[in-house]
Design a protein around this motif. Sequence first.
Motif, PDB file in Angstrom:
ATOM      1  N   ARG A  41     -25.498 -12.637   0.389  1.00  0.00           N
ATOM      2  CA  ARG A  41     -25.343 -11.218   0.695  1.00  0.00           C
ATOM      3  C   ARG A  41     -23.886 -10.816   0.538  1.00  0.00           C
ATOM      4  O   ARG A  41     -22.983 -11.595   0.857  1.00  0.00           O
ATOM      5  N   PRO A  42     -23.627  -9.603   0.068  1.00  0.00           N
ATOM      6  CA  PRO A  42     -22.231  -9.181  -0.123  1.00  0.00           C
ATOM      7  C   PRO A  42     -21.582  -8.767   1.189  1.00  0.00           C
ATOM      8  O   PRO A  42     -22.257  -8.411   2.162  1.00  0.00           O
ATOM      9  N   GLY A  43     -20.249  -8.810   1.186  1.00  0.00           N
ATOM     10  CA  GLY A  43     -19.501  -8.274   2.314  1.00  0.00           C
ATOM     11  C   GLY A  43     -18.945  -9.339   3.231  1.00  0.00           C
ATOM     12  O   GLY A  43     -18.801 -10.518   2.866  1.00  0.00           O
ATOM     13  N   HIS A  44     -18.639  -8.913   4.461  1.00  0.00           N
ATOM     14  CA  HIS A  44     -17.983  -9.784   5.425  1.00  0.00           C
ATOM     15  C   HIS A  44     -18.557  -9.565   6.817  1.00  0.00           C
ATOM     16  O   HIS A  44     -19.292  -8.603   7.057  1.00  0.00           O
ATOM     17  N   VAL A  45     -18.217 -10.449   7.722  1.00  0.00           N
ATOM     18  CA  VAL A  45     -18.633 -10.306   9.117  1.00  0.00           C
ATOM     19  C   VAL A  45     -17.949  -9.074   9.699  1.00  0.00           C
ATOM     20  O   VAL A  45     -16.747  -8.885   9.504  1.00  0.00           O
ATOM     21  N   PRO A  46     -18.671  -8.197  10.372  1.00  0.00           N
ATOM     22  CA  PRO A  46     -18.056  -6.997  10.940  1.00  0.00           C
ATOM     23  C   PRO A  46     -16.847  -7.334  11.820  1.00  0.00           C
ATOM     24  O   PRO A  46     -16.864  -8.321  12.560  1.00  0.00           O
ATOM     25  N   THR A  47     -15.820  -6.513  11.717  1.00  0.00           N
ATOM     26  CA  THR A  47     -14.522  -6.568  12.415  1.00  0.00           C
ATOM     27  C   THR A  47     -13.571  -7.598  11.816  1.00  0.00           C
ATOM     28  O   THR A  47     -12.401  -7.652  12.211  1.00  0.00           O
ATOM     29  N   ALA A  48     -14.033  -8.448  10.878  1.00  0.00           N
ATOM     30  CA  ALA A  48     -13.135  -9.443  10.287  1.00  0.00           C
ATOM     31  C   ALA A  48     -12.109  -8.770   9.391  1.00  0.00           C
ATOM     32  O   ALA A  48     -12.399  -7.791   8.702  1.00  0.00           O
ATOM     33  N   ILE A  49     -10.903  -9.323   9.390  1.00  0.00           N
ATOM     34  CA  ILE A  49      -9.878  -8.906   8.445  1.00  0.00           C
ATOM     35  C   ILE A  49      -9.863  -9.914   7.297  1.00  0.00           C
ATOM     36  O   ILE A  49     -10.478 -10.979   7.380  1.00  0.00           O
ATOM     37  N   ASN A  50      -9.168  -9.584   6.220  1.00  0.00           N
ATOM     38  CA  ASN A  50      -9.153 -10.431   5.037  1.00  0.00           C
ATOM     39  C   ASN A  50      -7.757 -10.988   4.791  1.00  0.00           C
ATOM     40  O   ASN A  50      -6.791 -10.238   4.614  1.00  0.00           O
ATOM     41  N   VAL A  51      -7.641 -12.316   4.808  1.00  0.00           N
ATOM     42  CA  VAL A  51      -6.414 -13.012   4.414  1.00  0.00           C
ATOM     43  C   VAL A  51      -6.845 -14.097   3.426  1.00  0.00           C
ATOM     44  O   VAL A  51      -7.172 -15.212   3.818  1.00  0.00           O
ATOM     45  N   PRO A  52      -6.884 -13.782   2.129  1.00  0.00           N
ATOM     46  CA  PRO A  52      -7.441 -14.728   1.155  1.00  0.00           C
ATOM     47  C   PRO A  52      -6.697 -16.058   1.113  1.00  0.00           C
ATOM     48  O   PRO A  52      -5.471 -16.105   0.969  1.00  0.00           O
ATOM     49  N   GLY A  53      -7.447 -17.146   1.219  1.00  0.00           N
ATOM     50  CA  GLY A  53      -6.837 -18.461   1.155  1.00  0.00           C
ATOM     51  C   GLY A  53      -6.207 -18.761  -0.188  1.00  0.00           C
ATOM     52  O   GLY A  53      -5.273 -19.564  -0.278  1.00  0.00           O
ATOM     53  N   THR A  54      -6.701 -18.122  -1.237  1.00  0.00           N
ATOM     54  CA  THR A  54      -6.138 -18.346  -2.569  1.00  0.00           C
ATOM     55  C   THR A  54      -4.724 -17.811  -2.695  1.00  0.00           C
ATOM     56  O   THR A  54      -4.003 -18.182  -3.638  1.00  0.00           O
ATOM     57  N   GLU A  55      -4.307 -16.943  -1.783  1.00  0.00           N
ATOM     58  CA  GLU A  55      -2.973 -16.350  -1.861  1.00  0.00           C
ATOM     59  C   GLU A  55      -1.944 -17.087  -1.015  1.00  0.00           C
ATOM     60  O   GLU A  55      -0.787 -16.670  -0.929  1.00  0.00           O
ATOM     61  N   LEU A  56      -2.342 -18.179  -0.385  1.00  0.00           N
ATOM     62  CA  LEU A  56      -1.413 -18.944   0.442  1.00  0.00           C
ATOM     63  C   LEU A  56      -0.441 -19.762  -0.393  1.00  0.00           C
ATOM     64  O   LEU A  56       0.611 -20.178   0.103  1.00  0.00           O
ATOM     65  N   VAL A  57      -0.801 -20.014  -1.656  1.00  0.00           N
ATOM     66  CA  VAL A  57       0.023 -20.843  -2.531  1.00  0.00           C
ATOM     67  C   VAL A  57       0.555 -20.009  -3.688  1.00  0.00           C
ATOM     68  O   VAL A  57       0.011 -18.954  -4.026  1.00  0.00           O
ATOM     69  N   ASP A  58       1.650 -20.510  -4.288  1.00  0.00           N
ATOM     70  CA  ASP A  58       2.227 -19.818  -5.431  1.00  0.00           C
ATOM     71  C   ASP A  58       1.623 -20.359  -6.726  1.00  0.00           C
ATOM     72  O   ASP A  58       0.653 -21.127  -6.712  1.00  0.00           O
ATOM     73  N   GLY A  59       2.207 -19.970  -7.853  1.00  0.00           N
ATOM     74  CA  GLY A  59       1.669 -20.368  -9.150  1.00  0.00           C
ATOM     75  C   GLY A  59       1.746 -21.852  -9.425  1.00  0.00           C
ATOM     76  O   GLY A  59       1.036 -22.358 -10.306  1.00  0.00           O
ATOM     77  N   THR A  60       2.565 -22.586  -8.684  1.00  0.00           N
ATOM     78  CA  THR A  60       2.667 -24.036  -8.869  1.00  0.00           C
ATOM     79  C   THR A  60       1.707 -24.797  -7.952  1.00  0.00           C
ATOM     80  O   THR A  60       1.629 -26.024  -8.028  1.00  0.00           O
ATOM     81  N   GLY A  61       1.019 -24.069  -7.075  1.00  0.00           N
ATOM     82  CA  GLY A  61       0.132 -24.716  -6.122  1.00  0.00           C
ATOM     83  C   GLY A  61       0.804 -25.095  -4.823  1.00  0.00           C
ATOM     84  O   GLY A  61       0.154 -25.662  -3.932  1.00  0.00           O
ATOM     85  N   ARG A  62       2.097 -24.782  -4.684  1.00  0.00           N
ATOM     86  CA  ARG A  62       2.804 -25.062  -3.434  1.00  0.00           C
ATOM     87  C   ARG A  62       2.623 -23.899  -2.464  1.00  0.00           C
ATOM     88  O   ARG A  62       2.481 -22.750  -2.873  1.00  0.00           O
ATOM     89  N   PHE A  63       2.656 -24.217  -1.179  1.00  0.00           N
ATOM     90  CA  PHE A  63       2.519 -23.175  -0.180  1.00  0.00           C
ATOM     91  C   PHE A  63       3.715 -22.227  -0.236  1.00  0.00           C
ATOM     92  O   PHE A  63       4.853 -22.643  -0.472  1.00  0.00           O
ATOM     93  N   ARG A  64       3.447 -20.959  -0.034  1.00  0.00           N
ATOM     94  CA  ARG A  64       4.503 -19.962  -0.016  1.00  0.00           C
ATOM     95  C   ARG A  64       5.418 -20.204   1.179  1.00  0.00           C
ATOM     96  O   ARG A  64       5.030 -20.862   2.154  1.00  0.00           O
ATOM     97  N   PRO A  65       6.630 -19.662   1.142  1.00  0.00           N
ATOM     98  CA  PRO A  65       7.541 -19.834   2.283  1.00  0.00           C
ATOM     99  C   PRO A  65       6.921 -19.308   3.572  1.00  0.00           C
ATOM    100  O   PRO A  65       6.115 -18.371   3.556  1.00  0.00           O
ATOM    101  N   LEU A  66       7.321 -19.898   4.688  1.00  0.00           N
ATOM    102  CA  LEU A  66       6.761 -19.493   5.972  1.00  0.00           C
ATOM    103  C   LEU A  66       6.994 -18.022   6.263  1.00  0.00           C
ATOM    104  O   LEU A  66       6.172 -17.379   6.927  1.00  0.00           O
ATOM    105  N   SER A  67       8.087 -17.471   5.763  1.00  0.00           N
ATOM    106  CA  SER A  67       8.338 -16.046   5.991  1.00  0.00           C
ATOM    107  C   SER A  67       7.259 -15.189   5.331  1.00  0.00           C
ATOM    108  O   SER A  67       6.783 -14.210   5.916  1.00  0.00           O
ATOM    109  N   GLU A  68       6.850 -15.552   4.118  1.00  0.00           N
ATOM    110  CA  GLU A  68       5.796 -14.810   3.430  1.00  0.00           C
ATOM    111  C   GLU A  68       4.438 -15.046   4.097  1.00  0.00           C
ATOM    112  O   GLU A  68       3.643 -14.115   4.265  1.00  0.00           O
TER     113      GLU A  68
END
Length: 279
Positions: free
Chosen positions: A192-219
């Motif tokens: 089914r499409p969508g998300h659990v009601p009230t959930a926010i979105n923080v995509p796990g795919t965006e935690l890393v940069d183009g090299t596959g390393r985790f982004r700085p803690l500030s980001e």
Amino acid sequence: MDTLVSTDWLSRHLDDPDLVVLDCMVRTDETEAGIENRSGLEDCRRGHIPTAGFADLKGALCDQDGPVEFALPSPETFCAAMGRLGVGDASRVVLYDALMSAWAARVWWMLRWVGFDRAAILDGGLTAWTAEGRPLSTQPAAHAPKRLTPRPRPRLIADRDEVRAAIADETVRLIDTLPAASYRGEMALYGRPGHVPTAINVPGTELVDGTGRFRPLSELGAMHGFDRGQRAITYCGGGILASANAFVMTRLGFRDVAVYTASLQEWAADPSNPMTVDA
């Protein structure tokens, strides 16, 4: 040892007698029937970081008879499997994969769940290691079996009932870690499409940069800009990307994070569980 280590650190410590390195890769293939996950064991055998064993999330590290893919085994079963890989109470463990460290994060979270805090993820994983021209091996790991004592922390795992209750509970933050298009309901990855009601979105795919390393803690902190003392539950499709977010949140100092490991595999399959799409 920090919870995130560099390729240089690992290279210098590979021969430490208490260090166990584990390849956690799962292969994801597109088939006529859809996405199929399979063990990365054969890839590991063709080339892995020297001394590394294989942590099989499609085998010994899951309940293969469970109701969803990657179902949690019991803490005792998980600890016994890790013990056979050479992980004991006094070990240090470095985990890696070749896909955004999400598979490694799942094993890291499971270790934390059973009370083991001496594990780290290799930043950039196998991709970073090979890009730097570092050696690979085809030799099997030679770690003697050890005893890993289960000391479960049940609050690190959320179930469907807790997620249902969290929808109406302003003291709990639900976090959908799937891509934004899935969250908005533009595509249905799990029935089914969508998300659990009230959930926010923080995509796990965006935690890393183009090299596959985790982004700085500030980001990463800016991506998780909410109360670090609040109860938070992450979810995705099968609890994999959700574990990567939970790993990052732990590094950021969040104090009460859980992963809904059954995630949308379970939630979306039951029409009584509500889902919403963005208008």
